[in-house]
Structure formats: C-alpha cells, structure tokens
Design a protein around this motif. Sequence first.
Motif: not given
Length: 130
Positions: A72, A94-96, A115, A117
Amino acid sequence: MAVGLGRQVGCADGSSTNAPGHTGTTSAAELAVSRDGRHVYTSNRGEDALVVFSVDPTTALPTESRCIPCGGVTPWSLALHPGGRWLFVANEASASMHLFAVDRVSGRLTDTAASVAVPCPDCIAFRTRA
C-alpha cells in the motif's frame, strides 16, 4: 538498531531502511521483533517498503536481509500476530491493511495479496484471551 535524526532507522554497521541511492523523503515507522529475537521488521514510509533485518545471535547486531513493497502507501503501523506466522501492515495513505506471511525460520515475508479497506489505519493491536 537506533533511531537517528530525520527519523532514519539504521544499524550499528551503518546500514539503513533506505535503498542505495535513495534521495527522497524518509520516515521509518514502527518496529516489530520476532518472539525468538532473530528478526526485526520495520517500515519505511518514504519508499512504501518493509525491511527485514536478521539479528546475529553472537553480537546481537542486525543486518538487513530483505526489503519489499508494503502492499500500500505510507505504512503507518505494523504488528506481528502473537503466533508469529503473520505480519499485518496498516497503510495509512491507501486506507488499507495488508497481510504478509512470515517464515519463522528465515524471517522472510511473503505477500499474501490479502488486503482490506480500513479508513486511515494508524495502529494494529491484538487482543489475547485470558
């Protein structure tokens, strides 16, 4: 292993979390140590990478063994699962949250491509059962 000025993580032998020739922004984040103390894991936000260090059992000095993409952008936090088989990485920009398999003998990380979110992840913690 020490944290120096500019938040660069480095080793007693002068190695760091930066790739040779890297001139961009550097910001090392969290450290995780394997249960047996033979491997240290850290992230480098400037290069969106994870760096694995092997610890010499005689001198206790770490040496870099591998650098891989973090899965990410801006790895903010990382944590080893208490069983030692998984490394979770919170990639803030990357909000993950990304998952890596850990080879407990070699310390090698394998990207599982798993992965999920998570809005602005900034910390990973595990709850253990009493």
